[in-house]
Design a protein around this motif. Structure first.
Motif, short mmCIF file in Angstrom:
data_model
loop_
_atom_site.label_atom_id
_atom_site.label_comp_id
_atom_site.label_asym_id
_atom_site.label_seq_id
_atom_site.Cartn_x
_atom_site.Cartn_y
_atom_site.Cartn_z
N TYR A 1 0.84 -1.25 0.04
CA TYR A 1 0.21 0.00 -0.04
C TYR A 1 0.72 1.29 0.03
N ARG B 1 -0.32 3.06 -9.16
CA ARG B 1 -1.21 2.41 -10.20
C ARG B 1 -0.23 1.87 -11.05
N LYS C 1 -1.76 -0.75 -4.04
CA LYS C 1 -2.86 0.00 -3.57
C LYS C 1 -2.65 1.36 -3.04
N ASP D 1 -8.08 3.06 -3.21
CA ASP D 1 -8.51 1.73 -2.95
C ASP D 1 -8.90 1.67 -1.37
N GLN E 1 -12.94 2.41 -3.05
CA GLN E 1 -13.39 0.87 -3.17
C GLN E 1 -13.85 0.53 -1.89
#
Length: 329
Positions: free
Chosen positions: A155, A180, A185, A212, A242
């Motif tokens: 992350y 990306r 993430k 995310d 998300q």
């Protein structure tokens, strides 16, 4: 995978003071908010606070730094991109980071300037009010990004406070784009209601086509979405994240895992100092989800860890306080 979390944020040496509400009235300071100030304001304010109340605590800080250090103490491998100067406060900052087991982009070849400082004023109701002189951290550039470390992370974690400086905001956007590119993430925090209220366009620019995982509190969720109720705000957040976690203060938190909304129970605690509570929530949550736990378990750890922070003075826990908390997983 070299790192669980790669963070980017402001690097500030926190100076904490216990004050009374009368101080804000005298000094014309808005309570409960983060306000940016200039170096001369910082000097005179520190002078008054030192004489009137005495310094309670000094620590390397910045919102994302607190998150990254918390995650590190739980057992995550972490990296932090920041900018401190070649001064005593910068030396203190880097050694404090190293002691917490966090790798950084900062070595001995740091730029001349003044390391950023944050005056944290805590009132008897445990509310924290911050006045921040960014110093050299407002010159956090894309050149400070360590792409190799980022590419080797699960992350990236982006601090909302970076929105206030054009160069820092550009660096944050670059981190999102590199994430990306490398299949990493993207997690982000809104950081403070003032960021959403006064820099909303910049915050949206940092979010880009969505993240995310988003961390925010109830007030920030409502301000960003323009919703008039929490359920509406939760629905609106699904358009930009998300997954997300929304902290609700003494009411606990809610966490959306992409398919289910988890209600996270609060932990009753006598509040002493709310500084760092949201940062710790994010750090504990990120540690848990990068170590195989679901959102419900991550929420339990995050809720307990942030309550523990609120129950004592300072924005972070001591290293040895972290391991026992993991029992709730």
């Amino acid at each position: 995978m070299s790192y669980h979390i790669y963070g980017i944020g402001n690097a500030l040496v926190d100076k904490e003071f216990e004050v009374d509400d009368a101080f804000f009235a005298d000094a014309g300071i808005e309570k409960g908010m983060m306000t940016l100030i200039e170096q001369d304001q910082l000097a005179s304010m520190l002078d008054i606070l030192q004489n009137r109340y005495g310094l309670k605590k000094r620590a390397c800080g910045g919102s994302a730094a607190n998150t990254i250090i918390g995650a590190s103490y739980f057992g995550a491998r972490t990296f932090y991109t920041c900018n401190v100067a070649n001064d005593e406060a910068g030396d203190f900052y880097i050694s404090d980071m190293k002691a917490a087991g966090v790798d950084t982009n900062m070595g001995d070849n740091r730029d001349e300037g003044v390391t950023g400082k944050c005056v944290v004023m805590v009132t008897p109701d445990a509310e924290r009010t911050m006045n921040t002189y960014l110093g050299i951290t407002s010159e956090l550039h894309q050149k400070h990004i360590h792409e190799d470390a980022l590419a080797q992370s699960e992350y990236v974690y982006i601090e909302g406070y970076l929105v206030t400086s054009d160069t820092s905001r550009a660096a944050a956007i670059q981190v999102r784009e590199l994430a990306r590119k490398h299949g990493v993430k993207v997690a982000m925090t809104f950081s403070d209601p003032a960021m959403v209220q006064f820099f909303k366009d910049g915050v949206s620019e940092m979010i880009g086509d969505g993240v995310d995982l988003l961390f925010c509190n109830e007030q920030e969720a409502m301000l960003y979405t323009g919703a008039d109720s929490l359920p509406t705000a939760i629905d609106e957040l699904k358009a930009v994240a998300q997954t997300f976690a929304v902290t609700l203060g003494s009411k606990g938190a809610v966490a959306w895992d992409g398919s289910q909304l988890h209600h996270i129970a609060p932990n009753n605690v006598k509040a002493v100092d709310s500084n760092g509570a949201g940062d710790m929530f994010a750090g504990a949550f990120l540690y848990a989800i990068t170590h195989g736990h679901d959102f419900a378990a991550a929420g339990r750890l995050a809720s307990l860890a942030s309550a523990t922070v609120v129950g004592q003075f300072g924005p972070r826990l001591d290293a040895e306080q972290h391991a026992p908390l993991k029992d709730v997983l």
